[in-house]
Design an enzyme around this catalytic site. Structure first.
Site, mmCIF file in Angstrom:
data_model
loop_
_atom_site.group_PDB
_atom_site.id
_atom_site.type_symbol
_atom_site.label_atom_id
_atom_site.label_comp_id
_atom_site.label_asym_id
_atom_site.label_seq_id
_atom_site.Cartn_x
_atom_site.Cartn_y
_atom_site.Cartn_z
ATOM 1 N N TYR A 140 15.989 -1.454 2.930
ATOM 2 C CA TYR A 140 15.277 -1.032 4.136
ATOM 3 C C TYR A 140 14.675 -2.228 4.866
ATOM 4 O O TYR A 140 14.705 -2.307 6.099
ATOM 5 C CB TYR A 140 14.190 -0.013 3.798
ATOM 6 C CG TYR A 140 13.407 0.429 5.011
ATOM 7 C CD1 TYR A 140 14.042 1.028 6.099
ATOM 8 C CD2 TYR A 140 12.026 0.230 5.100
ATOM 9 C CE1 TYR A 140 13.330 1.428 7.227
ATOM 10 C CE2 TYR A 140 11.309 0.628 6.215
ATOM 11 C CZ TYR A 140 11.966 1.226 7.275
ATOM 12 O OH TYR A 140 11.266 1.610 8.389
ATOM 13 N N ARG A 147 17.745 -4.654 12.612
ATOM 14 C CA ARG A 147 17.423 -3.845 13.787
ATOM 15 C C ARG A 147 16.667 -4.673 14.822
ATOM 16 O O ARG A 147 16.988 -4.629 16.027
ATOM 17 C CB ARG A 147 16.611 -2.615 13.394
ATOM 18 C CG ARG A 147 16.055 -1.839 14.574
ATOM 19 C CD ARG A 147 15.476 -0.491 14.183
ATOM 20 N NE ARG A 147 14.419 -0.565 13.187
ATOM 21 C CZ ARG A 147 13.771 0.498 12.683
ATOM 22 N NH1 ARG A 147 14.099 1.716 13.095
ATOM 23 N NH2 ARG A 147 12.821 0.368 11.778
ATOM 24 N N TYR A 199 2.667 -3.244 11.240
ATOM 25 C CA TYR A 199 2.430 -3.243 9.796
ATOM 26 C C TYR A 199 2.240 -4.675 9.277
ATOM 27 O O TYR A 199 2.882 -5.616 9.760
ATOM 28 C CB TYR A 199 3.626 -2.627 9.066
ATOM 29 C CG TYR A 199 3.640 -1.109 9.013
ATOM 30 C CD1 TYR A 199 2.623 -0.344 9.568
ATOM 31 C CD2 TYR A 199 4.696 -0.446 8.400
ATOM 32 C CE1 TYR A 199 2.652 1.041 9.506
ATOM 33 C CE2 TYR A 199 4.740 0.941 8.332
ATOM 34 C CZ TYR A 199 3.716 1.674 8.893
ATOM 35 O OH TYR A 199 3.760 3.045 8.827
ATOM 36 N N ARG A 212 5.834 6.409 17.251
ATOM 37 C CA ARG A 212 5.606 7.601 16.427
ATOM 38 C C ARG A 212 6.170 8.876 17.068
ATOM 39 O O ARG A 212 6.494 9.831 16.356
ATOM 40 C CB ARG A 212 4.116 7.791 16.166
ATOM 41 C CG ARG A 212 3.469 6.656 15.408
ATOM 42 C CD ARG A 212 3.958 6.553 13.984
ATOM 43 N NE ARG A 212 3.258 5.498 13.250
ATOM 44 C CZ ARG A 212 3.557 5.112 12.015
ATOM 45 N NH1 ARG A 212 4.558 5.696 11.386
ATOM 46 N NH2 ARG A 212 2.870 4.163 11.421
ATOM 47 N N GLU A 320 9.515 13.404 3.969
ATOM 48 C CA GLU A 320 9.382 12.938 5.349
ATOM 49 C C GLU A 320 9.901 14.047 6.248
ATOM 50 O O GLU A 320 10.808 14.795 5.876
ATOM 51 C CB GLU A 320 10.164 11.643 5.570
ATOM 52 C CG GLU A 320 10.024 11.072 6.967
ATOM 53 C CD GLU A 320 10.582 9.658 7.090
ATOM 54 O OE1 GLU A 320 11.243 9.384 8.114
ATOM 55 O OE2 GLU A 320 10.360 8.841 6.168
#
Length: 329
Positions: A140, A147, A199, A212, A320
């Site tokens: 990830y 990305r 983060y 979000r 999730e």
């Protein structure tokens, strides 16, 4: 009809995919699991996540007529100012997951701009073994680096809503699909959570690149687009030993996020209801039945959802949820 003509309706149905795709207003149809039908239509995409119980199809409808086709490795459909697109890249052929993510995002950005739909509203990313590897070698984290490389100098204030979830099928193919528009939406953040793109370093060399949620373009007849959301408060995972309490924390996050959205669109219901459509990802196959019962208890029978066996991007997270939210039509 809204001022800009945009319309998006998302539904779950057990109809035949061929009959759905005959509709001139159908932008996309998603099938789940290896048992999903194989259909040779650019608007149809099979997602390799095993559903719990009989799997419905997810269908997106817009203002028709919808045009569709293939452009090299991209399948696409467009109508009413909206674009569905999808790309699948073999990791080995691309030079690894990080390189595949960079290539997929560069291709996506070039494609949406070249087709006159330059504003990404929502992106889904599915990859195998998402938490395999230790520390910064975790898959990830490598995906997040790739990305960001593919996005380039993308304004963080305009990042799309997104989901990144792990398949469990052993196929090292990165699958990315998206919803884009001719005019921008409004990205939203959650007052209970630190923005993912902020983060701290402990979560990897590159923070995740997503908002979000996304409010659709002003004047449109479209739902609120909800990113993948879990039991994270601030930036820390909570309740690591309890599926039930993680579900409750996740729903608390959604209440806060919908509250933020209602400041812009007061007509949105304050909680999930018959106008919502949810995808629920559960890490442990043995917990699917328990999760199903908990969801029915928490949400009631009026909220449609698809329950999928999938790996969440943090090992300690058991559940999730993403989806769309609107008033009933």
């Amino acid at each position: 009809m809204p001022g800009n003509g945009y319309r998006l309706a998302v539904d779950y149905t057990h109809s035949d995919p061929g009959s759905l795709l005959a509709g001139e207003d159908v932008l996309a149809v998603l099938g789940f699991g290896p048992g999903a039908a194989a259909v040779d239509d650019p608007r149809y995409l099979r997602v390799g996540l095993e559903p719990h119980g009989p799997a419905p199809l997810e269908v997106w409808r817009t203002t028709g007529p919808v045009r569709h086709g293939r452009d090299g490795d991209v399948r696409w459909a467009e109508g009413g100012g909206l674009q569905f697109g999808a790309i699948e890249l073999d990791e080995a052929g691309a030079g690894g997951l990080e390189a595949a993510a960079a290539a997929a995002y560069r291709r996506m950005l070039g494609f949406v701009a070249g087709h006159g739909h330059p504003h990404l509203l929502r992106v889904w990313n599915y990859l195998d073994a998402i938490t395999l590897g230790e520390d910064d070698a975790e898959r990830y984290r490598r995906f997040c680096v790739g990305r960001a490389d593919g996005l380039g100098r993308f304004d963080t204030a305009m990042l799309p809503a997104a989901t990144a979830i792990g398949r469990l099928d052993g196929r090292r193919t990165l699958q990315v699909y998206w919803l884009a528009a001719t005019t921008p939406g409004t990205p939203l953040e959650n007052p209970r959570q630190l923005s993912a793109y902020r983060y701290p370093r402990r979560y990897g060399p590159q923070p995740p690149s997503f908002a979000r949620a996304m409010l659709p373009p002003d004047g449109s007849d479209m739902p609120l687009l909800l990113s993948g959301t879990a039991a994270i408060v601030g930036h820390e995972s909570r309740h690591v030993d309890s599926l039930e309490t993680q579900l409750d924390e996740t729903l608390a996050n959604f209440r806060a996020l919908i509250g933020a959205a209602r400041e812009h669109r007061p007509s949105l219901p304050p909680g999930f209801g018959p106008g919502s459509r949810l995808k629920v990802y559960i890490r442990d196959a043995g917990a699917l039945a328990t999760a199903d019962a908990l969801l029915r208890e928490r949400l009631g029978p009026e909220v449609p959802y698809v329950l999928l066996h999938a790996a969440v991007c943090r090992r300690e997270l058991r559940i999730e949820i993403d989806g769309v939210h609107d008033a009933p039509r």
